[in-house]
Design an enzyme around this catalytic site. Sequence first.
Site, PDB file in Angstrom:
ATOM      1  N   ASP A   8       5.534 -16.044   7.620  1.00 53.48           N
ATOM      2  CA  ASP A   8       6.388 -15.429   8.248  1.00 53.48           C
ATOM      3  C   ASP A   8       6.384 -14.166   6.798  1.00 53.48           C
ATOM      4  OD1 ASP A   8       9.050 -14.189   8.917  1.00 53.48           O
ATOM      5  OD2 ASP A   8      10.106 -15.127   6.491  1.00 53.48           O
ATOM      6  N   ASP A  10       9.271 -10.895   6.458  1.00 54.18           N
ATOM      7  CA  ASP A  10      10.436 -10.911   5.370  1.00 54.18           C
ATOM      8  C   ASP A  10      11.010 -12.043   4.719  1.00 54.18           C
ATOM      9  OD1 ASP A  10      11.096  -7.917   5.953  1.00 54.18           O
ATOM     10  OD2 ASP A  10      12.356  -8.799   8.384  1.00 54.18           O
ATOM     11  N   LYS A 150       9.074 -19.767  16.708  1.00 58.76           N
ATOM     12  CA  LYS A 150       7.946 -19.313  16.271  1.00 58.76           C
ATOM     13  C   LYS A 150       6.912 -20.969  16.378  1.00 58.76           C
ATOM     14  CE  LYS A 150       9.548 -16.264  12.329  1.00 58.76           C
ATOM     15  NZ  LYS A 150       9.295 -16.048  10.614  1.00 58.76           N
ATOM     16  N   ASP A 173      10.634 -18.219   4.978  1.00 60.96           N
ATOM     17  CA  ASP A 173      11.644 -18.596   4.003  1.00 60.96           C
ATOM     18  C   ASP A 173      12.978 -18.884   4.613  1.00 60.96           C
ATOM     19  OD1 ASP A 173      12.211 -16.214   5.371  1.00 60.96           O
ATOM     20  OD2 ASP A 173      13.372 -15.684   3.342  1.00 60.96           O
ATOM     21  N   ASP A 177      12.192 -19.832  10.290  1.00 64.98           N
ATOM     22  CA  ASP A 177      11.091 -21.019   9.915  1.00 64.98           C
ATOM     23  C   ASP A 177      10.810 -22.716  10.149  1.00 64.98           C
ATOM     24  OD1 ASP A 177       9.306 -18.664   9.663  1.00 64.98           O
ATOM     25  OD2 ASP A 177      10.715 -18.713   7.770  1.00 64.98           O
TER      26      ASP A 177
END
Length: 221
Positions: A8, A10, A150, A173, A177
């Site tokens: 990821d 951010d 994702k 995070d 995810d």
Amino acid sequence: MVPPVAIDIDGTMTTPDGGIDPQLFQALQDWPEPVVVATGKAFPYPVALCEFLGLPTRVVAENGGVACTEDSLAILGNGEAARNAVSEFESEGHDIQRGENDLHNRWRETEVSVATSVAFSTLSEFAEKHGQTVVDTGYSYHVKSPELSKADGLAYVAEELGRKPDDFVAVGDSENDTEMFRACKHSFAVSNADAAAEAAADEVTDASFAAGTTEALETLR
């Protein structure tokens, strides 16, 4: 042998201030297996990141709505329902608070990004009327299809690379995810992760943000 990784942006490649942490540059450039950048950001952002880092373009964008490799591109989602939901939200006097230029959504194809200062419950009501869901990444509310994640984007990229999602290790995070974590053979949540990501991950790093990702990569070597 080190595994391919899906990472990821951010909160995972960044510092607490939001910039990409340079400590990751060399580690990613030297990684001997495929590196997939998997993000909720609009498609041009991870593509540009790969280009400036000198990485092959292997990207999952818009929470799985768009995926690509150097030789292929797939639009896996359809943003019409999300745009209709947000249009109705705005027609009822609400504001997604993205400003006149709205660089969050200008190039976004399969979902809509809304500022986290907007009332989540109200936005969710409009999204549900159009068969959509709202995912809170901690940085943005994403109005999107509940059928895409994702994990779907990673499945596409993995197949294009002659791999399977469960060949990969994921680092992230946020709740967006979690499906990717479950699809991969192993997963790390960095220590600043939200509760959903921590619960879904196989391991939680001691360090946070990009330092946590560096820790995860060092563990895999």
